[in-house]
Design a protein around this motif. Structure first.
Motif, PDB file in Angstrom:
ATOM      1  N   LEU A  56      -4.513   2.660 -22.127  1.00 17.61           N
ATOM      2  CA  LEU A  56      -4.361   3.300 -20.823  1.00 17.61           C
ATOM      3  C   LEU A  56      -4.126   2.187 -19.800  1.00 17.61           C
ATOM      4  O   LEU A  56      -5.007   1.347 -19.578  1.00 17.61           O
ATOM      5  CB  LEU A  56      -5.620   4.092 -20.501  1.00 17.61           C
ATOM      6  CG  LEU A  56      -5.599   5.136 -19.397  1.00 17.61           C
ATOM      7  CD1 LEU A  56      -4.422   6.096 -19.541  1.00 17.61           C
ATOM      8  CD2 LEU A  56      -6.914   5.893 -19.390  1.00 17.61           C
ATOM      9  N   VAL A  57      -2.928   2.159 -19.198  1.00 19.63           N
ATOM     10  CA  VAL A  57      -2.507   1.055 -18.339  1.00 19.63           C
ATOM     11  C   VAL A  57      -2.429   1.527 -16.889  1.00 19.63           C
ATOM     12  O   VAL A  57      -1.654   2.436 -16.565  1.00 19.63           O
ATOM     13  CB  VAL A  57      -1.135   0.500 -18.773  1.00 19.63           C
ATOM     14  CG1 VAL A  57      -0.722  -0.662 -17.876  1.00 19.63           C
ATOM     15  CG2 VAL A  57      -1.171   0.063 -20.228  1.00 19.63           C
ATOM     16  N   VAL A  58      -3.238   0.914 -16.024  1.00 22.49           N
ATOM     17  CA  VAL A  58      -3.165   1.193 -14.590  1.00 22.49           C
ATOM     18  C   VAL A  58      -2.072   0.306 -13.999  1.00 22.49           C
ATOM     19  O   VAL A  58      -2.166  -0.921 -14.045  1.00 22.49           O
ATOM     20  CB  VAL A  58      -4.508   0.928 -13.898  1.00 22.49           C
ATOM     21  CG1 VAL A  58      -4.418   1.268 -12.405  1.00 22.49           C
ATOM     22  CG2 VAL A  58      -5.628   1.729 -14.561  1.00 22.49           C
ATOM     23  N   ASP A  59      -1.027   0.915 -13.451  1.00 25.66           N
ATOM     24  CA  ASP A  59       0.108   0.163 -12.940  1.00 25.66           C
ATOM     25  C   ASP A  59      -0.251  -0.593 -11.663  1.00 25.66           C
ATOM     26  O   ASP A  59      -1.157  -0.203 -10.909  1.00 25.66           O
ATOM     27  CB  ASP A  59       1.286   1.092 -12.661  1.00 25.66           C
ATOM     28  CG  ASP A  59       1.919   1.617 -13.940  1.00 25.66           C
ATOM     29  OD1 ASP A  59       1.897   0.890 -14.946  1.00 25.66           O
ATOM     30  OD2 ASP A  59       2.435   2.747 -13.928  1.00 25.66           O
ATOM     31  N   ARG A  60       0.495  -1.677 -11.408  1.00 22.69           N
ATOM     32  CA  ARG A  60       0.265  -2.503 -10.231  1.00 22.69           C
ATOM     33  C   ARG A  60       0.657  -1.782  -8.942  1.00 22.69           C
ATOM     34  O   ARG A  60       1.627  -1.027  -8.914  1.00 22.69           O
ATOM     35  CB  ARG A  60       1.113  -3.772 -10.302  1.00 22.69           C
ATOM     36  CG  ARG A  60       0.767  -4.719 -11.403  1.00 22.69           C
ATOM     37  CD  ARG A  60       1.705  -5.913 -11.337  1.00 22.69           C
ATOM     38  NE  ARG A  60       1.393  -6.911 -12.348  1.00 22.69           N
ATOM     39  CZ  ARG A  60       1.993  -8.084 -12.439  1.00 22.69           C
ATOM     40  NH1 ARG A  60       2.960  -8.407 -11.590  1.00 22.69           N
ATOM     41  NH2 ARG A  60       1.648  -8.950 -13.386  1.00 22.69           N
ATOM     42  N   PRO A  61      -0.062  -2.076  -7.854  1.00 18.04           N
ATOM     43  CA  PRO A  61       0.432  -1.635  -6.547  1.00 18.04           C
ATOM     44  C   PRO A  61       1.636  -2.486  -6.150  1.00 18.04           C
ATOM     45  O   PRO A  61       1.801  -3.613  -6.641  1.00 18.04           O
ATOM     46  CB  PRO A  61      -0.756  -1.894  -5.616  1.00 18.04           C
ATOM     47  CG  PRO A  61      -1.507  -3.006  -6.275  1.00 18.04           C
ATOM     48  CD  PRO A  61      -1.338  -2.792  -7.756  1.00 18.04           C
ATOM     49  N   PRO A  62       2.493  -1.993  -5.261  1.00 21.15           N
ATOM     50  CA  PRO A  62       3.680  -2.767  -4.881  1.00 21.15           C
ATOM     51  C   PRO A  62       3.333  -3.936  -3.973  1.00 21.15           C
ATOM     52  O   PRO A  62       2.327  -3.914  -3.260  1.00 21.15           O
ATOM     53  CB  PRO A  62       4.533  -1.739  -4.136  1.00 21.15           C
ATOM     54  CG  PRO A  62       3.535  -0.766  -3.570  1.00 21.15           C
ATOM     55  CD  PRO A  62       2.437  -0.675  -4.602  1.00 21.15           C
ATOM     56  N   VAL A  63       4.166  -4.960  -4.017  1.00 19.22           N
ATOM     57  CA  VAL A  63       4.087  -6.043  -3.047  1.00 19.22           C
ATOM     58  C   VAL A  63       4.557  -5.496  -1.705  1.00 19.22           C
ATOM     59  O   VAL A  63       5.470  -4.663  -1.659  1.00 19.22           O
ATOM     60  CB  VAL A  63       4.970  -7.228  -3.500  1.00 19.22           C
ATOM     61  CG1 VAL A  63       5.088  -8.284  -2.414  1.00 19.22           C
ATOM     62  CG2 VAL A  63       4.410  -7.829  -4.778  1.00 19.22           C
ATOM     63  N   PRO A  64       3.948  -5.899  -0.569  1.00 19.80           N
ATOM     64  CA  PRO A  64       4.403  -5.407   0.732  1.00 19.80           C
ATOM     65  C   PRO A  64       5.909  -5.579   0.917  1.00 19.80           C
ATOM     66  O   PRO A  64       6.487  -6.588   0.512  1.00 19.80           O
ATOM     67  CB  PRO A  64       3.614  -6.264   1.727  1.00 19.80           C
ATOM     68  CG  PRO A  64       2.354  -6.604   0.994  1.00 19.80           C
ATOM     69  CD  PRO A  64       2.780  -6.784  -0.435  1.00 19.80           C
ATOM     70  N   GLN A  65       6.520  -4.604   1.518  1.00 24.79           N
ATOM     71  CA  GLN A  65       7.962  -4.585   1.679  1.00 24.79           C
ATOM     72  C   GLN A  65       8.447  -5.816   2.447  1.00 24.79           C
ATOM     73  O   GLN A  65       7.876  -6.190   3.473  1.00 24.79           O
ATOM     74  CB  GLN A  65       8.400  -3.314   2.410  1.00 24.79           C
ATOM     75  CG  GLN A  65       9.908  -3.111   2.466  1.00 24.79           C
ATOM     76  CD  GLN A  65      10.283  -1.755   3.032  1.00 24.79           C
ATOM     77  OE1 GLN A  65       9.412  -1.008   3.475  1.00 24.79           O
ATOM     78  NE2 GLN A  65      11.558  -1.436   3.017  1.00 24.79           N
ATOM     79  N   GLY A  66       9.520  -6.407   1.931  1.00 24.77           N
ATOM     80  CA  GLY A  66      10.135  -7.537   2.603  1.00 24.77           C
ATOM     81  C   GLY A  66       9.568  -8.892   2.240  1.00 24.77           C
ATOM     82  O   GLY A  66      10.112  -9.923   2.661  1.00 24.77           O
ATOM     83  N   VAL A  67       8.480  -8.930   1.453  1.00 26.75           N
ATOM     84  CA  VAL A  67       7.875 -10.206   1.065  1.00 26.75           C
ATOM     85  C   VAL A  67       8.556 -10.709  -0.210  1.00 26.75           C
ATOM     86  O   VAL A  67       8.571 -10.004  -1.219  1.00 26.75           O
ATOM     87  CB  VAL A  67       6.358 -10.063   0.831  1.00 26.75           C
ATOM     88  CG1 VAL A  67       5.755 -11.378   0.347  1.00 26.75           C
ATOM     89  CG2 VAL A  67       5.671  -9.597   2.108  1.00 26.75           C
TER      90      VAL A  67
END
Length: 256
Positions: free
Chosen positions: A225-236
């Motif tokens: 069961l894999v919890v996906d990563r949150p996104p990097v802030p936009q534009g970084v």
């Protein structure tokens, strides 16, 4: 130069920049790159990188912005854990407010291999909801924070591995294993075998230090069961290695 650290990649970046600063090896530009690594303080005995270190929070994006101004920081590398979402967004806000260049250093995510049985979910709460259908004896390797999401699963037995001891609330049937990576494949095989693990729960952290558990799960034929990563802030912008991040830092230093 400020590194928001706590990962192996952050330490490797600090080591690379420390080599730049060594007498006789640094260019005039990189010699000015005085490096501070900031650690959140969640681990009792962290491994400190070369250069200056600070431990603890900044007081939100406003506090971090004040710190960047008062220390005349030329550039920031967010090399926190891929799941340190709040710190990453605080860094993006602080750097935008101060006009400080920001880079995210993120190790490549794991990818499934032939024979893997991976089930992706977006959050720990979603992982807890999906877990009962996948197994009854879970190897939980998501860290000591966030265990409250699984505390209501009374019918599931958990082997929880973390660096420091977790705090309540915990699942009713929990055995805690205090250990720090890197972990060997043989060791992970033994844990799965000896504890009769039938499902592995992990965050999509990436990196080699904890990857052997995925191989061991594949060999044992158990779901992950894999919890996906949150996104990097936009534009970084994102670098996937300490070497690439060091190149970015040197360029920012020349421009400073």
């Amino acid at each position: 130069m400020l590194i928001l650290g706590g990962t192996t990649e952050a330490r490797h970046l600090a080591e690379a920049l420390a080599e730049d600063l060594a007498e006789g090896t640094a260019t005039p530009e990189t010699r000015r790159t005085l490096v501070t690594t900031s650690l959140a303080g969640r681990v009792t005995h962290p491994t400190l990188p070369p250069g200056a270190s600070r431990i603890g929070g900044f007081g939100g994006p406003e506090g971090l912005a004040d710190w960047l101004r008062s220390h005349a920081v030329d550039a920031v590398v967010d090399a926190t854990h891929p799941f340190a979402e709040r710190m990453s967004f605080n860094a993006a806000a602080a750097c935008a407010a101060t006009g400080t260049p920001l880079l995210a250093l993120r190790r490549p995510a794991w990818t499934p291999a032939p024979g893997d049985d991976w089930h992706h979910v977006p959050t720990l709460a979603a992982a807890a909801a999906a877990l009962p259908a996948l197994g009854r004896r879970a190897f939980l390797t998501t860290g000591r924070t966030g265990l409250a999401a699984f505390a209501h699963l009374d019918a599931t037995w958990f082997l929880v591995r973390s660096v420091d001891a977790p705090t309540a609330p915990l699942p009713r049937q929990t055995e805690v294993l205090l250990d720090r990576g890197p972990f060997s494949l043989e060791g992970e095989r033994a844990l799965i075998r000896e504890h009769r693990i039938d499902v592995l729960v992990t965050k999509a952290s990436g990196g080699s230090a904890t990857a052997p558990k995925l191989t061991a799960a594949r060999e044992a034929g158990i779901p992950v069961l894999v919890v996906d990563r949150p996104p990097v802030p936009q534009g970084v912008p994102v670098a996937e290695s300490a070497r690439a991040a060091a190149t970015w830092v040197r360029a920012r230093t020349r421009d400073a």
